[in-house]
Design a protein around this motif. Structure first.
Motif, PDB file in Angstrom:
ATOM      1  N   LEU A  45       0.822  -1.204   0.000  1.00 27.08           N
ATOM      2  CA  LEU A  45       0.000   0.000   0.000  1.00 27.08           C
ATOM      3  C   LEU A  45       0.853   1.249   0.000  1.00 27.08           C
ATOM      4  O   LEU A  45       0.436   2.298  -0.491  1.00 27.08           O
ATOM      5  N   LEU A  46       2.047   1.167   0.566  1.00 25.47           N
ATOM      6  CA  LEU A  46       2.883   2.346   0.738  1.00 25.47           C
ATOM      7  C   LEU A  46       3.835   2.551  -0.425  1.00 25.47           C
ATOM      8  O   LEU A  46       4.610   3.496  -0.421  1.00 25.47           O
ATOM      9  N   LYS A  47       3.785   1.693  -1.414  1.00 31.47           N
ATOM     10  CA  LYS A  47       4.699   1.822  -2.552  1.00 31.47           C
ATOM     11  C   LYS A  47       4.198   2.956  -3.425  1.00 31.47           C
ATOM     12  O   LYS A  47       3.243   2.810  -4.199  1.00 31.47           O
ATOM     13  N   ILE A  48       4.839   4.114  -3.300  1.00 31.75           N
ATOM     14  CA  ILE A  48       4.405   5.299  -4.010  1.00 31.75           C
ATOM     15  C   ILE A  48       4.743   5.194  -5.492  1.00 31.75           C
ATOM     16  O   ILE A  48       4.050   5.714  -6.349  1.00 31.75           O
ATOM     17  N   ILE A  49       5.828   4.516  -5.827  1.00 30.80           N
ATOM     18  CA  ILE A  49       6.272   4.387  -7.210  1.00 30.80           C
ATOM     19  C   ILE A  49       6.846   2.984  -7.394  1.00 30.80           C
ATOM     20  O   ILE A  49       7.454   2.424  -6.483  1.00 30.80           O
ATOM     21  N   ASP A  50       6.629   2.400  -8.566  1.00 28.29           N
ATOM     22  CA  ASP A  50       7.145   1.060  -8.839  1.00 28.29           C
ATOM     23  C   ASP A  50       8.670   1.071  -8.822  1.00 28.29           C
ATOM     24  O   ASP A  50       9.308   2.030  -9.273  1.00 28.29           O
ATOM     25  N   ASP A  51       9.241  -0.014  -8.318  1.00 28.91           N
ATOM     26  CA  ASP A  51      10.698  -0.118  -8.263  1.00 28.91           C
ATOM     27  C   ASP A  51      11.337   0.053  -9.639  1.00 28.91           C
ATOM     28  O   ASP A  51      12.458   0.564  -9.764  1.00 28.91           O
ATOM     29  N   GLU A  52      10.605  -0.356 -10.676  1.00 21.88           N
ATOM     30  CA  GLU A  52      11.127  -0.269 -12.044  1.00 21.88           C
ATOM     31  C   GLU A  52      11.452   1.172 -12.435  1.00 21.88           C
ATOM     32  O   GLU A  52      12.369   1.431 -13.213  1.00 21.88           O
ATOM     33  N   ILE A  78      11.764  17.621   6.669  1.00 24.06           N
ATOM     34  CA  ILE A  78      11.906  17.473   5.225  1.00 24.06           C
ATOM     35  C   ILE A  78      10.829  18.325   4.569  1.00 24.06           C
ATOM     36  O   ILE A  78       9.636  18.060   4.729  1.00 24.06           O
ATOM     37  N   GLU A  79      11.247  19.355   3.837  1.00 24.24           N
ATOM     38  CA  GLU A  79      10.297  20.265   3.191  1.00 24.24           C
ATOM     39  C   GLU A  79      10.488  20.194   1.677  1.00 24.24           C
ATOM     40  O   GLU A  79      11.617  20.141   1.189  1.00 24.24           O
ATOM     41  N   GLY A  80       9.380  20.176   0.937  1.00 27.21           N
ATOM     42  CA  GLY A  80       9.493  20.127  -0.516  1.00 27.21           C
ATOM     43  C   GLY A  80       8.154  20.294  -1.189  1.00 27.21           C
ATOM     44  O   GLY A  80       7.097  20.059  -0.582  1.00 27.21           O
ATOM     45  N   LEU A  81       8.183  20.695  -2.431  1.00 23.65           N
ATOM     46  CA  LEU A  81       6.963  20.892  -3.212  1.00 23.65           C
ATOM     47  C   LEU A  81       6.248  19.568  -3.433  1.00 23.65           C
ATOM     48  O   LEU A  81       6.870  18.499  -3.362  1.00 23.65           O
ATOM     49  N   PRO A  82       4.941  19.605  -3.708  1.00 25.42           N
ATOM     50  CA  PRO A  82       4.212  18.363  -3.978  1.00 25.42           C
ATOM     51  C   PRO A  82       4.784  17.661  -5.210  1.00 25.42           C
ATOM     52  O   PRO A  82       5.112  18.305  -6.215  1.00 25.42           O
ATOM     53  N   GLY A  83       4.927  16.351  -5.094  1.00 30.61           N
ATOM     54  CA  GLY A  83       5.368  15.558  -6.232  1.00 30.61           C
ATOM     55  C   GLY A  83       6.863  15.416  -6.396  1.00 30.61           C
ATOM     56  O   GLY A  83       7.322  14.757  -7.342  1.00 30.61           O
ATOM     57  N   VAL A  84       7.656  16.017  -5.490  1.00 32.31           N
ATOM     58  CA  VAL A  84       9.118  15.919  -5.651  1.00 32.31           C
ATOM     59  C   VAL A  84       9.664  14.594  -5.132  1.00 32.31           C
ATOM     60  O   VAL A  84      10.830  14.278  -5.354  1.00 32.31           O
ATOM     61  N   GLY A  85       8.836  13.828  -4.403  1.00 31.72           N
ATOM     62  CA  GLY A  85       9.265  12.492  -3.976  1.00 31.72           C
ATOM     63  C   GLY A  85       9.608  12.356  -2.512  1.00 31.72           C
ATOM     64  O   GLY A  85      10.355  11.444  -2.124  1.00 31.72           O
ATOM     65  N   LYS A  86       9.051  13.221  -1.678  1.00 35.49           N
ATOM     66  CA  LYS A  86       9.352  13.136  -0.234  1.00 35.49           C
ATOM     67  C   LYS A  86       8.911  11.800   0.339  1.00 35.49           C
ATOM     68  O   LYS A  86       9.673  11.122   1.031  1.00 35.49           O
ATOM     69  N   SER A  87       7.660  11.433   0.078  1.00 33.53           N
ATOM     70  CA  SER A  87       7.120  10.192   0.651  1.00 33.53           C
ATOM     71  C   SER A  87       7.850   8.969   0.113  1.00 33.53           C
ATOM     72  O   SER A  87       8.147   8.027   0.864  1.00 33.53           O
ATOM     73  N   THR A  88       8.142   8.979  -1.178  1.00 28.89           N
ATOM     74  CA  THR A  88       8.868   7.862  -1.779  1.00 28.89           C
ATOM     75  C   THR A  88      10.245   7.713  -1.152  1.00 28.89           C
ATOM     76  O   THR A  88      10.663   6.607  -0.771  1.00 28.89           O
ATOM     77  N   LEU A 205      10.020  14.648  10.232  1.00 26.80           N
ATOM     78  CA  LEU A 205       8.746  15.231   9.824  1.00 26.80           C
ATOM     79  C   LEU A 205       8.843  15.678   8.372  1.00 26.80           C
ATOM     80  O   LEU A 205       9.869  16.227   7.959  1.00 26.80           O
ATOM     81  N   SER A 206       7.772  15.501   7.598  1.00 30.13           N
ATOM     82  CA  SER A 206       7.794  15.992   6.226  1.00 30.13           C
ATOM     83  C   SER A 206       6.515  16.753   5.915  1.00 30.13           C
ATOM     84  O   SER A 206       5.437  16.426   6.418  1.00 30.13           O
ATOM     85  N   SER A 207       6.663  17.772   5.078  1.00 35.89           N
ATOM     86  CA  SER A 207       5.530  18.615   4.692  1.00 35.89           C
ATOM     87  C   SER A 207       5.916  19.442   3.474  1.00 35.89           C
ATOM     88  O   SER A 207       7.096  19.594   3.146  1.00 35.89           O
ATOM     89  N   GLN A 208       4.908  20.009   2.829  1.00 37.32           N
ATOM     90  CA  GLN A 208       5.150  20.910   1.709  1.00 37.32           C
ATOM     91  C   GLN A 208       5.591  22.294   2.187  1.00 37.32           C
ATOM     92  O   GLN A 208       6.121  23.072   1.398  1.00 37.32           O
ATOM     93  N   TYR A 209       5.345  22.607   3.472  1.00 44.80           N
ATOM     94  CA  TYR A 209       5.694  23.926   3.999  1.00 44.80           C
ATOM     95  C   TYR A 209       5.864  23.814   5.506  1.00 44.80           C
ATOM     96  O   TYR A 209       5.379  22.879   6.145  1.00 44.80           O
ATOM     97  N   ASP A 210       6.572  24.804   6.093  1.00 48.93           N
ATOM     98  CA  ASP A 210       6.922  24.700   7.514  1.00 48.93           C
ATOM     99  C   ASP A 210       5.890  25.308   8.453  1.00 48.93           C
ATOM    100  O   ASP A 210       6.082  25.303   9.678  1.00 48.93           O
TER     101      ASP A 210
END
Length: 223
Positions: A45-52, A78-88, A205-210
């Motif tokens: 369930l937590l696999k954000i992107i396929d290993d391939e 950990i701060e970053g824009l949406p989609g940059v791969g923080k969760s992955t 901690l991770s988020s798009q903003y502080d």
């Protein structure tokens, strides 16, 4: 017609026949959400992107590892824009680190039943951390083990774990999703990520903003 306070529908959105509805209702078990904890143990369930298609972010891993080695304990943000791969990246980091006790995801994309409305609430957050600690350290004589006052319980657990003299890491990912949930008020888990952590205890901690950070946590991270 209602059955035990419910209307029962089939997959086409129509109410099903009375005998079938009664059969369904008799098989239903009431769920007491006071007994629910949220622990993400299913890696599928937590696999954000396929290993391939995954490209390791080695500089990120090195910087995160450096922070964990240089700090005696505390918060890492950990701060970053949406989609940059923080969760992955954090999921991959968790796979490599035996010191991580729990990764708590405030949002899981593309999962139908992700308990989103509960993930953001302090009660389930605090309880989930307590349960994760109990499962990860069955050999440790944890204080107040049967208490249901989870804020105090988690604090006492963390103090106890600090005495083990080894790194213990918690990942809490996607705090911006909690921050944008305006229905929470005092129930928000953000209200309970605050204060000092003892030696050997780390919260990543991770988020798009502080803006999600409490003043005490932000002060520690900025310093």
């Amino acid at each position: 017609k209602d059955y035990n306070g419910y209307k029962v529908y089939n997959e086409h959105g129509s109410q099903i026949l009375e005998d079938m509805a009664e059969s369904v209702q008799s098989a239903m078990k009431e769920v007491d959400f006071d007994e629910v904890s949220i622990t993400d143990t299913n890696d599928a369930l937590l696999k954000i992107i396929d290993d391939e298609y995954y490209v390791p972010n080695q500089p990120f891993f090195e910087q995160l590892g450096k922070g964990l080695s240089e700090l005696s304990g505390g918060y890492i943000f950990i701060e970053g824009l949406p989609g940059v791969g923080k969760s992955t990246a954090l999921t991959k980091f968790k796979e490599q680190q035996l010191d991580i006790t729990l990764a708590y995801y405030c949002f899981i994309p593309d999962v139908k039943n992700d308990f989103g409305e509960f993930r953001h609430q302090s009660y389930y957050f605090l309880k989930s951390l307590c349960i994760a600690i109990e499962k990860s350290f069955p050999e440790v004589d944890l204080p107040s083990k049967y208490s249901e006052r989870y804020e105090e319980k988690l604090s006492s657990y963390i103090k106890k774990l600090s005495t083990l003299k080894k790194k213990i890491i918690f990942i809490i990912d996607g705090l911006d999703h909690v921050h944008r949930d305006t229905t929470l008020g005092e129930k928000s888990l953000l209200n309970y990520i605050k204060g000092d952590l003892p030696d050997n205890i780390y919260f990543i901690l991770s988020s798009q903003y502080d803006t999600v950070l409490s003043p005490s946590v932000k002060l520690q991270i900025d310093s």
